[in-house]
Design a protein around this motif. Structure first.
Motif, mmCIF file in Angstrom:
data_model
loop_
_atom_site.group_PDB
_atom_site.id
_atom_site.type_symbol
_atom_site.label_atom_id
_atom_site.label_comp_id
_atom_site.label_asym_id
_atom_site.label_seq_id
_atom_site.Cartn_x
_atom_site.Cartn_y
_atom_site.Cartn_z
ATOM 1 N N LEU A 200 0.844 -1.197 0.000
ATOM 2 C CA LEU A 200 0.000 0.000 0.000
ATOM 3 C C LEU A 200 0.883 1.252 0.000
ATOM 4 O O LEU A 200 1.804 1.373 0.812
ATOM 5 N N TYR A 201 0.593 2.166 -0.915
ATOM 6 C CA TYR A 201 1.297 3.448 -0.993
ATOM 7 C C TYR A 201 0.369 4.508 -0.408
ATOM 8 O O TYR A 201 -0.776 4.668 -0.849
ATOM 9 N N VAL A 202 0.861 5.231 0.590
ATOM 10 C CA VAL A 202 0.035 6.205 1.311
ATOM 11 C C VAL A 202 0.712 7.569 1.279
ATOM 12 O O VAL A 202 1.924 7.685 1.488
ATOM 13 N N GLN A 203 -0.087 8.614 1.019
ATOM 14 C CA GLN A 203 0.434 9.983 1.002
ATOM 15 C C GLN A 203 -0.635 10.929 1.536
ATOM 16 O O GLN A 203 -1.831 10.727 1.314
ATOM 17 N N VAL A 204 -0.218 11.960 2.261
ATOM 18 C CA VAL A 204 -1.145 12.966 2.773
ATOM 19 C C VAL A 204 -0.751 14.334 2.214
ATOM 20 O O VAL A 204 0.379 14.534 1.762
ATOM 21 N N ARG A 205 -1.690 15.272 2.282
ATOM 22 C CA ARG A 205 -1.405 16.628 1.822
ATOM 23 C C ARG A 205 -2.204 17.648 2.628
ATOM 24 O O ARG A 205 -3.182 17.316 3.308
ATOM 25 N N ARG A 206 -1.778 18.901 2.529
ATOM 26 C CA ARG A 206 -2.475 20.027 3.148
ATOM 27 C C ARG A 206 -2.679 21.081 2.075
ATOM 28 O O ARG A 206 -1.760 21.404 1.313
ATOM 29 N N LEU A 207 -3.891 21.643 1.995
ATOM 30 C CA LEU A 207 -4.207 22.693 1.041
ATOM 31 C C LEU A 207 -4.425 24.006 1.775
ATOM 32 O O LEU A 207 -5.180 24.061 2.742
ATOM 33 N N VAL A 208 -3.764 25.057 1.305
ATOM 34 C CA VAL A 208 -3.873 26.376 1.923
ATOM 35 C C VAL A 208 -4.176 27.408 0.845
ATOM 36 O O VAL A 208 -3.550 27.404 -0.223
ATOM 37 N N GLU A 216 -0.388 23.626 -2.295
ATOM 38 C CA GLU A 216 -0.432 22.224 -1.885
ATOM 39 C C GLU A 216 0.891 21.812 -1.256
ATOM 40 O O GLU A 216 1.951 22.031 -1.831
ATOM 41 N N SER A 217 0.811 21.229 -0.050
ATOM 42 C CA SER A 217 1.989 20.668 0.613
ATOM 43 C C SER A 217 1.817 19.150 0.685
ATOM 44 O O SER A 217 0.822 18.670 1.234
ATOM 45 N N LEU A 218 2.777 18.425 0.135
ATOM 46 C CA LEU A 218 2.699 16.967 0.072
ATOM 47 C C LEU A 218 3.704 16.315 1.008
ATOM 48 O O LEU A 218 4.823 16.808 1.158
ATOM 49 N N SER A 219 3.319 15.205 1.597
ATOM 50 C CA SER A 219 4.248 14.421 2.404
ATOM 51 C C SER A 219 4.980 13.439 1.517
ATOM 52 O O SER A 219 4.513 13.117 0.414
ATOM 53 N N PRO A 220 6.125 12.921 1.958
ATOM 54 C CA PRO A 220 6.745 11.801 1.239
ATOM 55 C C PRO A 220 5.801 10.594 1.270
ATOM 56 O O PRO A 220 4.967 10.468 2.165
ATOM 57 N N VAL A 221 5.934 9.713 0.296
ATOM 58 C CA VAL A 221 5.070 8.533 0.211
ATOM 59 C C VAL A 221 5.551 7.468 1.187
ATOM 60 O O VAL A 221 6.753 7.200 1.300
#
Length: 229
Positions: A200-208, A216-221
């Motif tokens: 499973l590949y999981v990634q999160v992000r935050r939108l401002v 968009e701020s992305l986390s490493p996978v």
């Protein structure tokens, strides 16, 4: 006319036919995007515009439109591309572009509203870059979804360092077909058919929202193995 003279003429014609082909191969193309309001036709300034592919929407650049609603991309390859545009107060839009054999101008109409695809073009001087490691997945726990009897459905719990709003989960590194979802304490995911170990590949992000642009701020996978019985 003798044989030597004929040979010279043919060689000259061959040279004329070859030269244009070289100029096409090494030419660089530019794309001008004009963003307008779909209802009024007025330019939509400060629109975030990305040019890339479906796997990486900003591969060829990400800029914000001028007061005239114009964005320009230079030195582009002759290949298919994906155009993504978003702005606060409008519905984000994506448009595929055919391979470019020359320069092109595209008029992109944005409808008032919200939602849709998002382009992150953080080009304003007042937007500070995200510090390294600010948004990171610290742990992922995958467990059978007790709400369903099928072993295909699992619950994914994601622990994050920093603030995140959304998550996406897939069994492929390019997240093909995966959609961003609101990040919850337990996020449901349906596994592919067949038993055995799934990755499973999981990634999160935050939108401002910053001055009309969505950043968009992305986390490493994070990659997590899970065995389906």
């Amino acid at each position: 006319m003798n044989i030597i003279e004929k040979s010279g003429i043919l060689a000259g014609l061959a040279g004329l036919l070859v030269m244009p082909a070289w100029s096409v191969v090494y030419a660089s193309n530019w794309l001008e995007v004009r963003v307008v309001d779909k209802q009024t036709g007025a330019p939509v300034a400060e629109t975030s515009v990305c040019l890339g592919t479906s796997a990486r929407t900003d591969q060829f650049g990400a800029h914000r439109a001028t007061s005239d609603g114009i964005v320009r991309f230079d030195d582009l390859p002759e290949s298919s591309m994906m155009l993504t545009a978003s702005r606060r107060g409008y519905q984000g839009r994506q448009q595929g572009l055919e391979p470019m054999a020359g320069n092109r101008v595209v008029v992109l109409n944005l409808a008032p509203g919200g939602g849709g695809p998002v382009c992150a073009a953080a080009t304003s001087a007042d937007v500070q870059p995200q510090a390294a490691g600010e948004l990171e997945i610290t742990a992922v726990r995958v467990s059978p979804d007790s709400a369903l009897s099928s072993g295909a459905q699992v619950a994914v719990t994601v622990s994050v360092s920093g603030k995140a709003d959304q998550v996406r989960i897939a069994e492929t590194a390019d997240f093909a077909g995966a959609k961003w979802m609101d990040l919850k304490p337990k996020n449901r995911f349906t596994l592919s058919k067949g038993k055995g170990v799934k990755r499973l590949y999981v990634q999160v992000r935050r939108l401002v929202e910053v001055k009309g642009a969505t950043i968009e701020s992305l986390s490493p996978v994070k990659v997590v193995p899970y065995r389906r019985y």
